[in-house]
Design a protein around this motif. Structure first.
Motif, PDB file in Angstrom:
ATOM      1  N   LYS A  32       0.858  -1.187   0.000  1.00  0.00           N
ATOM      2  CA  LYS A  32       0.000   0.000   0.000  1.00  0.00           C
ATOM      3  C   LYS A  32       0.888   1.228   0.000  1.00  0.00           C
ATOM      4  O   LYS A  32       1.680   1.426   0.914  1.00  0.00           O
ATOM      5  CB  LYS A  32      -0.890   0.002   1.255  1.00  0.00           C
ATOM      6  CG  LYS A  32      -1.680   1.261   1.480  1.00  0.00           C
ATOM      7  CD  LYS A  32      -2.745   1.403   0.446  1.00  0.00           C
ATOM      8  CE  LYS A  32      -3.564   2.672   0.673  1.00  0.00           C
ATOM      9  NZ  LYS A  32      -4.287   3.030  -0.528  1.00  0.00           N
ATOM     10  N   ARG A  89      -4.084  10.950   7.735  1.00  0.00           N
ATOM     11  CA  ARG A  89      -4.604  10.215   6.576  1.00  0.00           C
ATOM     12  C   ARG A  89      -3.842   8.904   6.382  1.00  0.00           C
ATOM     13  O   ARG A  89      -4.433   7.867   6.078  1.00  0.00           O
ATOM     14  CB  ARG A  89      -4.523  11.085   5.322  1.00  0.00           C
ATOM     15  CG  ARG A  89      -5.222  10.460   4.110  1.00  0.00           C
ATOM     16  CD  ARG A  89      -5.065  11.288   2.849  1.00  0.00           C
ATOM     17  NE  ARG A  89      -3.676  11.318   2.422  1.00  0.00           N
ATOM     18  CZ  ARG A  89      -2.873  12.379   2.480  1.00  0.00           C
ATOM     19  NH1 ARG A  89      -3.327  13.524   2.937  1.00  0.00           N
ATOM     20  NH2 ARG A  89      -1.619  12.314   2.082  1.00  0.00           N
ATOM     21  N   GLU A  92      -5.038   6.376   8.842  1.00  0.00           N
ATOM     22  CA  GLU A  92      -6.357   5.882   8.410  1.00  0.00           C
ATOM     23  C   GLU A  92      -6.204   4.878   7.262  1.00  0.00           C
ATOM     24  O   GLU A  92      -6.864   3.841   7.239  1.00  0.00           O
ATOM     25  CB  GLU A  92      -7.247   7.053   7.990  1.00  0.00           C
ATOM     26  CG  GLU A  92      -8.628   6.663   7.574  1.00  0.00           C
ATOM     27  CD  GLU A  92      -9.414   5.931   8.658  1.00  0.00           C
ATOM     28  OE1 GLU A  92     -10.143   4.980   8.302  1.00  0.00           O
ATOM     29  OE2 GLU A  92      -9.304   6.290   9.835  1.00  0.00           O
ATOM     30  N   GLU A  93      -5.331   5.180   6.293  1.00  0.00           N
ATOM     31  CA  GLU A  93      -5.077   4.256   5.191  1.00  0.00           C
ATOM     32  C   GLU A  93      -4.492   2.945   5.702  1.00  0.00           C
ATOM     33  O   GLU A  93      -4.856   1.862   5.218  1.00  0.00           O
ATOM     34  CB  GLU A  93      -4.125   4.884   4.174  1.00  0.00           C
ATOM     35  CG  GLU A  93      -4.729   6.024   3.375  1.00  0.00           C
ATOM     36  CD  GLU A  93      -3.743   6.611   2.392  1.00  0.00           C
ATOM     37  OE1 GLU A  93      -3.302   5.864   1.485  1.00  0.00           O
ATOM     38  OE2 GLU A  93      -3.383   7.793   2.525  1.00  0.00           O
ATOM     39  N   LEU A  95      -4.938   1.621   8.757  1.00  0.00           N
ATOM     40  CA  LEU A  95      -6.014   0.903   9.444  1.00  0.00           C
ATOM     41  C   LEU A  95      -6.912   0.175   8.447  1.00  0.00           C
ATOM     42  O   LEU A  95      -7.285  -0.984   8.660  1.00  0.00           O
ATOM     43  CB  LEU A  95      -6.835   1.869  10.301  1.00  0.00           C
ATOM     44  CG  LEU A  95      -6.129   2.431  11.530  1.00  0.00           C
ATOM     45  CD1 LEU A  95      -6.900   3.617  12.083  1.00  0.00           C
ATOM     46  CD2 LEU A  95      -5.926   1.359  12.583  1.00  0.00           C
ATOM     47  N   SER A  96      -7.247   0.826   7.362  1.00  0.00           N
ATOM     48  CA  SER A  96      -8.080   0.203   6.326  1.00  0.00           C
ATOM     49  C   SER A  96      -7.348  -0.955   5.650  1.00  0.00           C
ATOM     50  O   SER A  96      -7.949  -1.993   5.352  1.00  0.00           O
ATOM     51  CB  SER A  96      -8.489   1.236   5.277  1.00  0.00           C
ATOM     52  OG  SER A  96      -9.308   2.216   5.860  1.00  0.00           O
ATOM     53  N   PHE A  97      -6.044  -0.793   5.402  1.00  0.00           N
ATOM     54  CA  PHE A  97      -5.217  -1.833   4.790  1.00  0.00           C
ATOM     55  C   PHE A  97      -5.179  -3.069   5.685  1.00  0.00           C
ATOM     56  O   PHE A  97      -5.329  -4.199   5.215  1.00  0.00           O
ATOM     57  CB  PHE A  97      -3.814  -1.263   4.556  1.00  0.00           C
ATOM     58  CG  PHE A  97      -2.856  -2.175   3.841  1.00  0.00           C
ATOM     59  CD1 PHE A  97      -3.059  -2.536   2.515  1.00  0.00           C
ATOM     60  CD2 PHE A  97      -1.719  -2.638   4.486  1.00  0.00           C
ATOM     61  CE1 PHE A  97      -2.154  -3.351   1.841  1.00  0.00           C
ATOM     62  CE2 PHE A  97      -0.805  -3.450   3.830  1.00  0.00           C
ATOM     63  CZ  PHE A  97      -1.024  -3.809   2.504  1.00  0.00           C
ATOM     64  N   ALA A  99      -7.417  -3.886   8.049  1.00  0.00           N
ATOM     65  CA  ALA A  99      -8.768  -4.457   8.087  1.00  0.00           C
ATOM     66  C   ALA A  99      -9.078  -5.245   6.816  1.00  0.00           C
ATOM     67  O   ALA A  99      -9.761  -6.266   6.860  1.00  0.00           O
ATOM     68  CB  ALA A  99      -9.793  -3.345   8.292  1.00  0.00           C
ATOM     69  N   GLU A 100      -8.561  -4.792   5.693  1.00  0.00           N
ATOM     70  CA  GLU A 100      -8.786  -5.466   4.411  1.00  0.00           C
ATOM     71  C   GLU A 100      -8.126  -6.848   4.360  1.00  0.00           C
ATOM     72  O   GLU A 100      -8.652  -7.776   3.747  1.00  0.00           O
ATOM     73  CB  GLU A 100      -8.235  -4.583   3.284  1.00  0.00           C
ATOM     74  CG  GLU A 100      -8.308  -5.173   1.911  1.00  0.00           C
ATOM     75  CD  GLU A 100      -7.643  -4.286   0.858  1.00  0.00           C
ATOM     76  OE1 GLU A 100      -7.410  -4.806  -0.249  1.00  0.00           O
ATOM     77  OE2 GLU A 100      -7.350  -3.106   1.130  1.00  0.00           O
ATOM     78  N   ARG A 144      -9.749  -0.311  16.379  1.00  0.00           N
ATOM     79  CA  ARG A 144     -10.162  -0.727  15.041  1.00  0.00           C
ATOM     80  C   ARG A 144      -9.639  -2.099  14.624  1.00  0.00           C
ATOM     81  O   ARG A 144     -10.283  -2.802  13.850  1.00  0.00           O
ATOM     82  CB  ARG A 144      -9.714   0.300  14.004  1.00  0.00           C
ATOM     83  CG  ARG A 144     -10.267   1.687  14.207  1.00  0.00           C
ATOM     84  CD  ARG A 144     -11.326   2.103  13.227  1.00  0.00           C
ATOM     85  NE  ARG A 144     -11.103   1.842  11.855  1.00  0.00           N
ATOM     86  CZ  ARG A 144     -10.598   2.706  10.965  1.00  0.00           C
ATOM     87  NH1 ARG A 144     -10.241   3.907  11.341  1.00  0.00           N
ATOM     88  NH2 ARG A 144     -10.464   2.361   9.717  1.00  0.00           N
ATOM     89  N   CYS A 145      -8.436  -2.471  15.103  1.00  0.00           N
ATOM     90  CA  CYS A 145      -7.801  -3.697  14.620  1.00  0.00           C
ATOM     91  C   CYS A 145      -7.450  -4.684  15.723  1.00  0.00           C
ATOM     92  O   CYS A 145      -6.864  -5.726  15.446  1.00  0.00           O
ATOM     93  CB  CYS A 145      -6.532  -3.345  13.843  1.00  0.00           C
ATOM     94  SG  CYS A 145      -6.821  -2.291  12.424  1.00  0.00           S
TER      95      CYS A 145
END
Length: 161
Positions: A32, A89, A92-93, A95-97, A99-100, A144-145
């Motif tokens: 990422k 940001r 946040e990216e 955390l999303s990575f 979670a994905e 979150r994770c």
């Protein structure tokens, strides 16, 4: 261009120094590149992921530092809000990575350079003084994770479970 080439801004070369090394076979990988930031022309920030054969998810990352690394002048004070927004940001990216790629209930390890702004009285001081940014980032990882901070335990500092 090959399909595995990093996306913008890392098209100029993923220059974050990230690597994952494992004795166990790696089944899957992903990368990422974090979005554009003021330093993107010099260093691309991002994250790497590897799924090990035993089901452990491994992540590493490099998050941008504060503007204060450039000194304390007027230009730094002017750019500080932009740098802080880029850092937020990037987290946040990340955390999303995570979670994905790593379901919450599966084992995961995250190691990296978060540029958390943690101070110590000396090199030998085991008691860190984390910045508000550091505290917020670690809290987000946990919320979150379900990732918990282990550095204090490594340093021998007592923490609450």
């Amino acid at each position: 261009l090959p399909d595995d080439r990093p996306e913008w801004p890392a098209t100029l070369g993923m220059n974050s120094g990230l690597v994952i090394l494992s004795k166990r076979p790696i089944l899957w990988t992903a990368s990422k590149a974090f979005g554009f930031s003021l330093e993107a022309g010099n260093v691309n920030r991002g994250a790497l992921y590897a799924l090990l054969e035993d089901g452990v998810h491994i992540f590493t990352c490099h998050v941008a530092p504060t503007a204060s690394v450039g000194g304390g002048g007027a230009l730094v004070r002017l750019l500080e809000p932009l740098c802080n927004a880029a850092r937020d940001r990037q987290v946040e990216e990340l955390l999303s990575f995570i979670a994905e790629h790593a379901p919450v209930r599966e084992p995961a390890i995250l190691a990296g350079d978060f540029n958390l702004d943690v101070d110590f009285n000396s090199v030998f001081d085991p008691n860190p003084r984390p910045s508000p940014y550091a505290l917020r980032t670690v809290a987000q990882m946990k919320e979150r994770c379900r990732l918990v901070e282990a550095t204090s335990r490594i340093r021998g500092v007592r923490t609450t479970p």
